[in-house]
Write a protein that holds these residues in place. Structure first.
Motif, PDB file in Angstrom:
ATOM      1  N   LEU A  97      32.747 142.144 -18.373  1.00  0.00           N
ATOM      2  CA  LEU A  97      32.523 141.431 -19.638  1.00  0.00           C
ATOM      3  C   LEU A  97      31.400 142.100 -20.419  1.00  0.00           C
ATOM      4  O   LEU A  97      30.412 142.528 -19.830  1.00  0.00           O
ATOM      5  CB  LEU A  97      32.118 139.977 -19.372  1.00  0.00           C
ATOM      6  N   ASP A  98      31.552 142.140 -21.734  1.00  0.00           N
ATOM      7  CA  ASP A  98      30.449 142.638 -22.558  1.00  0.00           C
ATOM      8  C   ASP A  98      29.333 141.604 -22.582  1.00  0.00           C
ATOM      9  O   ASP A  98      28.156 141.929 -22.636  1.00  0.00           O
ATOM     10  CB  ASP A  98      30.947 142.902 -23.987  1.00  0.00           C
ATOM     11  N   GLU A  99      29.722 140.355 -22.575  1.00  0.00           N
ATOM     12  CA  GLU A  99      28.762 139.242 -22.650  1.00  0.00           C
ATOM     13  C   GLU A  99      28.840 138.493 -21.317  1.00  0.00           C
ATOM     14  O   GLU A  99      29.723 137.646 -21.140  1.00  0.00           O
ATOM     15  CB  GLU A  99      29.182 138.361 -23.843  1.00  0.00           C
ATOM     16  N   ALA A 100      27.953 138.844 -20.382  1.00  0.00           N
ATOM     17  CA  ALA A 100      28.083 138.313 -19.017  1.00  0.00           C
ATOM     18  C   ALA A 100      27.215 137.079 -18.768  1.00  0.00           C
ATOM     19  O   ALA A 100      27.228 136.523 -17.670  1.00  0.00           O
ATOM     20  CB  ALA A 100      27.747 139.408 -18.013  1.00  0.00           C
ATOM     21  N   ASP A 101      26.478 136.643 -19.795  1.00  0.00           N
ATOM     22  CA  ASP A 101      25.565 135.501 -19.616  1.00  0.00           C
ATOM     23  C   ASP A 101      26.267 134.293 -19.016  1.00  0.00           C
ATOM     24  O   ASP A 101      27.374 133.944 -19.433  1.00  0.00           O
ATOM     25  CB  ASP A 101      24.966 135.086 -20.969  1.00  0.00           C
ATOM     26  N   GLY A 102      25.612 133.658 -18.069  1.00  0.00           N
ATOM     27  CA  GLY A 102      26.153 132.432 -17.481  1.00  0.00           C
ATOM     28  C   GLY A 102      26.978 132.680 -16.233  1.00  0.00           C
ATOM     29  O   GLY A 102      27.192 131.768 -15.444  1.00  0.00           O
ATOM     30  N   TYR A 103      27.451 133.897 -16.056  1.00  0.00           N
ATOM     31  CA  TYR A 103      28.295 134.202 -14.893  1.00  0.00           C
ATOM     32  C   TYR A 103      27.465 134.745 -13.736  1.00  0.00           C
ATOM     33  O   TYR A 103      26.388 135.321 -13.944  1.00  0.00           O
ATOM     34  CB  TYR A 103      29.334 135.268 -15.254  1.00  0.00           C
ATOM     35  N   GLY A 104      28.018 134.616 -12.540  1.00  0.00           N
ATOM     36  CA  GLY A 104      27.433 135.285 -11.385  1.00  0.00           C
ATOM     37  C   GLY A 104      27.767 136.771 -11.462  1.00  0.00           C
ATOM     38  O   GLY A 104      28.879 137.147 -11.841  1.00  0.00           O
ATOM     39  N   ARG A 105      26.777 137.642 -11.142  1.00  0.00           N
ATOM     40  CA  ARG A 105      27.013 139.093 -11.216  1.00  0.00           C
ATOM     41  C   ARG A 105      27.373 139.632  -9.834  1.00  0.00           C
ATOM     42  O   ARG A 105      26.801 139.206  -8.816  1.00  0.00           O
ATOM     43  CB  ARG A 105      25.761 139.838 -11.697  1.00  0.00           C
ATOM     44  N   VAL A 106      28.296 140.604  -9.835  1.00  0.00           N
ATOM     45  CA  VAL A 106      28.662 141.279  -8.593  1.00  0.00           C
ATOM     46  C   VAL A 106      27.678 142.437  -8.402  1.00  0.00           C
ATOM     47  O   VAL A 106      27.646 143.366  -9.203  1.00  0.00           O
ATOM     48  CB  VAL A 106      30.114 141.811  -8.652  1.00  0.00           C
ATOM     49  N   LEU A 107      26.850 142.343  -7.353  1.00  0.00           N
ATOM     50  CA  LEU A 107      25.863 143.401  -7.099  1.00  0.00           C
ATOM     51  C   LEU A 107      26.400 144.308  -5.997  1.00  0.00           C
ATOM     52  O   LEU A 107      26.867 143.831  -4.959  1.00  0.00           O
ATOM     53  CB  LEU A 107      24.519 142.784  -6.691  1.00  0.00           C
ATOM     54  N   ARG A 108      26.376 145.618  -6.267  1.00  0.00           N
ATOM     55  CA  ARG A 108      26.906 146.613  -5.324  1.00  0.00           C
ATOM     56  C   ARG A 108      25.808 147.577  -4.901  1.00  0.00           C
ATOM     57  O   ARG A 108      24.824 147.752  -5.631  1.00  0.00           O
ATOM     58  CB  ARG A 108      28.046 147.404  -5.974  1.00  0.00           C
ATOM     59  N   ASP A 109      26.005 148.228  -3.765  1.00  0.00           N
ATOM     60  CA  ASP A 109      25.029 149.248  -3.362  1.00  0.00           C
ATOM     61  C   ASP A 109      25.356 150.571  -4.054  1.00  0.00           C
ATOM     62  O   ASP A 109      26.313 150.650  -4.844  1.00  0.00           O
ATOM     63  CB  ASP A 109      24.957 149.389  -1.822  1.00  0.00           C
ATOM     64  N   GLU A 110      24.531 151.602  -3.746  1.00  0.00           N
ATOM     65  CA  GLU A 110      24.710 152.886  -4.467  1.00  0.00           C
ATOM     66  C   GLU A 110      26.076 153.511  -4.195  1.00  0.00           C
ATOM     67  O   GLU A 110      26.558 154.314  -4.991  1.00  0.00           O
ATOM     68  CB  GLU A 110      23.551 153.851  -4.140  1.00  0.00           C
ATOM     69  N   ARG A 111      26.746 153.089  -3.103  1.00  0.00           N
ATOM     70  CA  ARG A 111      28.085 153.631  -2.826  1.00  0.00           C
ATOM     71  C   ARG A 111      29.191 152.728  -3.364  1.00  0.00           C
ATOM     72  O   ARG A 111      30.371 152.949  -3.099  1.00  0.00           O
ATOM     73  CB  ARG A 111      28.254 153.842  -1.317  1.00  0.00           C
ATOM     74  N   GLY A 112      28.783 151.706  -4.114  1.00  0.00           N
ATOM     75  CA  GLY A 112      29.790 150.838  -4.752  1.00  0.00           C
ATOM     76  C   GLY A 112      30.277 149.703  -3.874  1.00  0.00           C
ATOM     77  O   GLY A 112      31.175 148.958  -4.277  1.00  0.00           O
ATOM     78  N   ARG A 113      29.686 149.543  -2.678  1.00  0.00           N
ATOM     79  CA  ARG A 113      30.133 148.446  -1.808  1.00  0.00           C
ATOM     80  C   ARG A 113      29.502 147.122  -2.256  1.00  0.00           C
ATOM     81  O   ARG A 113      28.324 147.089  -2.632  1.00  0.00           O
ATOM     82  CB  ARG A 113      29.749 148.739  -0.349  1.00  0.00           C
ATOM     83  N   VAL A 114      30.289 146.060  -2.206  1.00  0.00           N
ATOM     84  CA  VAL A 114      29.786 144.756  -2.640  1.00  0.00           C
ATOM     85  C   VAL A 114      28.698 144.290  -1.677  1.00  0.00           C
ATOM     86  O   VAL A 114      28.886 144.276  -0.458  1.00  0.00           O
ATOM     87  CB  VAL A 114      30.924 143.712  -2.682  1.00  0.00           C
ATOM     88  N   LEU A 115      27.545 143.897  -2.254  1.00  0.00           N
ATOM     89  CA  LEU A 115      26.466 143.341  -1.437  1.00  0.00           C
ATOM     90  C   LEU A 115      26.464 141.822  -1.522  1.00  0.00           C
ATOM     91  O   LEU A 115      26.381 141.122  -0.533  1.00  0.00           O
ATOM     92  CB  LEU A 115      25.116 143.877  -1.938  1.00  0.00           C
ATOM     93  N   GLU A 116      26.515 141.345  -2.765  1.00  0.00           N
ATOM     94  CA  GLU A 116      26.454 139.894  -2.963  1.00  0.00           C
ATOM     95  C   GLU A 116      26.851 139.549  -4.396  1.00  0.00           C
ATOM     96  O   GLU A 116      26.995 140.422  -5.249  1.00  0.00           O
ATOM     97  CB  GLU A 116      25.039 139.379  -2.692  1.00  0.00           C
ATOM     98  N   VAL A 117      27.000 138.232  -4.625  1.00  0.00           N
ATOM     99  CA  VAL A 117      27.131 137.731  -5.991  1.00  0.00           C
ATOM    100  C   VAL A 117      25.879 136.920  -6.268  1.00  0.00           C
ATOM    101  O   VAL A 117      25.534 136.032  -5.491  1.00  0.00           O
ATOM    102  CB  VAL A 117      28.385 136.833  -6.141  1.00  0.00           C
ATOM    103  N   ARG A 118      25.185 137.282  -7.329  1.00  0.00           N
ATOM    104  CA  ARG A 118      23.975 136.511  -7.654  1.00  0.00           C
ATOM    105  C   ARG A 118      24.199 135.729  -8.954  1.00  0.00           C
ATOM    106  O   ARG A 118      24.629 136.296  -9.957  1.00  0.00           O
ATOM    107  CB  ARG A 118      22.771 137.441  -7.789  1.00  0.00           C
ATOM    108  N   GLU A 119      23.928 134.439  -8.880  1.00  0.00           N
ATOM    109  CA  GLU A 119      24.130 133.576 -10.050  1.00  0.00           C
ATOM    110  C   GLU A 119      23.183 133.952 -11.180  1.00  0.00           C
ATOM    111  O   GLU A 119      22.060 134.418 -10.940  1.00  0.00           O
ATOM    112  CB  GLU A 119      23.929 132.107  -9.651  1.00  0.00           C
ATOM    113  N   HIS A 120      23.626 133.716 -12.403  1.00  0.00           N
ATOM    114  CA  HIS A 120      22.839 134.083 -13.577  1.00  0.00           C
ATOM    115  C   HIS A 120      21.406 133.558 -13.484  1.00  0.00           C
ATOM    116  O   HIS A 120      20.444 134.278 -13.706  1.00  0.00           O
ATOM    117  CB  HIS A 120      23.529 133.552 -14.835  1.00  0.00           C
TER     118      HIS A 120
END
Ligand code: UD1
Ligand code: MG
Length: 468
Positions: free
Chosen positions: A135-158
């Protein structure tokens, strides 16, 4: 393939709708919002669906499910207090025996079975797979945080984001997941409510899975993940649904023009034509080669093949058979049955009336509680006087009968086969087969009287003007 249960989370308060109706029972394109994710899950291969709802709406939701999806493997579970999405899943997962669970939100009506299938495929042997969107406007959503190799680490709420780098992440959690049931149960046992919202976040289970056998995210199309929180988003979702439904019919061989609105539960045969400004509602079925012209509204009705519904006609809970013509400006009220090749013309209203094959009522008539035989002709201005203020009564017109214009048919009454009712007759007695009924005052002609009458009227008008 191993079994799959879908959980549809719908126990949130839905406060922003500002409504006494539960949010997930608000309708878009004819269906309660909740029905869209349920149907998508079933279409994607779920063997069962559990809707997690609040105690206040349990009965209303169960009633809607029983009427809209009778016999479907859909049940309701109650989350006593809305303590977060993680808690909602706990409330629903109790009775789940399948190896995998699919999790969706009740307020995302654009979710598609194809996307769910892709998500299920991507799970493979992992613990959890979630759907994300860019999304261009991601406010309010949980973000998908990945490590430097692109693996999913967690979802952090806004609300829980800590750095500008985290806030700049455009990949958001769409709130759609598939997981191994046993692993998810274990992960849910490890989450707490120590976060900005004080809620049990389902997203914390993502981090647990990521640390275990692994979590993946696949990127879906943002439009398909739109959530409805207020009525502006309800309108936005509905307009996207109408576009999607129209496109589906177009690909299947139906001409759909302009801004026609076709509900999700409507079926159309090939070569049907739906013109601009038409609304097709509920469970209407429109036959092959039928045209529904500009501005008509058809609700819960069966329309056969090659029917012509001319502009601005309104048809409700009725049946129209092959080759019939309706309108313009006709009104078929509930339980009207218009037979093959019959014609119902402009400003004709029918209610609980059966019009047999080839019969015609082409102009200005009220036909309530009646039966009109094959090939009969009902003239302009005919009225079935069906109601005495207390009861409704039946009018029966035999095949081939002719009803002259401006007749009143006072029910209960029967007009026989091939009978003829003269124009302007008030029919109060049965008319035998082939009889002529005439019930108007005899006409008198006064020779040469017109000029005298005109002179008298002109003089009266002149005198009145002089006096003013
Ligand atoms: C959630 C996700 C967020 C994601 C977003 C996508 C969490 C913690 N966050 O946030 O990462 O970007 O969806 O739209 O999951 N519900 C319950 N019981 C509850 C709380 C919620 O059943 O106690 C239901 C709601 O009715 C709704 C769904 O769960 O259908 C999501 O809840 P919502 O409050 O909208 O979550 P978001 O804050 O949008
Ligand atoms: Mg939400």
């Amino acid at each position: 393939m191993s079994s799959l249960t879908a959980l549809v989370l719908a126990a949130g308060l839905g406060k922003r709708m500002k409504s006494t109706l539960p949010k997930v029972l608000h309708r878009a394109a004819g269906w309660p919002l909740l029905l869209f994710p349920i149907r998508a899950a079933l279409e994607a291969g779920a063997d069962a669906v559990v809707c997690v709802v609040s105690p206040a709406v349990e009965e209303a939701v169960a009633a809607v499910l029983a009427s809209e999806l009778p016999g479907a493997p859909v049940t309701v579970a109650v989350q006593a207090v809305p303590r977060g999405t993680g808690d909602a899943v706990k409330a629903g997962i109790g009775g789940v025996a399948s190896e995998r669970v699919l999790i969706l939100c009740g307020d995302t009506p654009l979710v598609r079975a194809d996307d769910l299938r892709a998500l299920i495929d991507a799970l493979g042997e992992r613990e959890l797979c979630l759907m994300s969107a860019l999304l261009d406007e991601a406010d309010g959503y949980g973000r998908v945080l990945r490590d430097e190799r692109g693996r999913v680490l967690e979802v952090r709420e806004h609300k829980d984001l800590r750095t500008d780098a985290e806030r700049a992440v455009r990949e958001v959690n769409a709130g759609v997941y598939v997981a191994r049931t046993a692993a998810l149960r274990t992960a849910l046992g490890q989450i707490n409510a120590e976060n900005a919202a004080g809620e049990y976040y389902l997203t914390d289970a993502v981090a647990v899975a990521a640390r275990g056998a692994g979590a993946v995210a696949i990127v879906g199309h943002a439009d398909n993940l739109l959530g409805v929180n207020d009525r502006a988003q309800l309108a936005q979702a509905e307009s996207l649904l109408y576009q999607r439904i129209a496109r589906g019919h177009q690909i299947a061989g139906v001409t759909v023009r302009g801004d026609a609105r076709i509900d999700a539960g409507v079926t159309l045969g090939p070569d049907a034509v739906v013109e601009a400004g038409v609304t097709l509602r509920g469970k209407s079925r429109i036959g092959a080669g039928t045209t529904v012209d500009v501005g008509s509204v058809v609700t819960d009705s069966q329309v056969g093949e090659r029917v012509l519904i001319k502009p601005y006609s309104v048809i409700t809970e009725s049946r129209v058979d092959a080759g019939a013509q309706i309108g313009p400006f006709a009104h078929l009220r509930p339980a009207s049955e218009i037979g093959p090749d019959a014609h119902i013309g402009n400003f004709v209203e029918t209610k609980k009336t059966r019009v047999h094959r080839g019969a015609k009522a082409n102009h200005l008539a009220y036909l309530g509680d009646g039966e009109i035989g094959e090939g009969a002709n009902v003239g302009a201005g005919t009225i079935f006087c069906n109601y005495d203020g207390f009861q409704k009564h039946l009018t029966v017109i035999g095949p081939g009968a002719f009803i002259g214009s401006d007749s009143q048919i006072v029910a209960p009454v029967r007009i026989g086969k091939d009978a003829y009712v003269a124009t302007g007759t008030t029919v109060t007695k049965d008319v035998p087969d082939e009889a002529l009924a005439i019930g108007r005052t005899a006409q008198e002609n006064k020779a040469g009287y017109a000029p005298r009458l005109k002179a008298r009227l002109a003089a009266a008008a002149k005198q009145k003007k002089a006096g003013e």
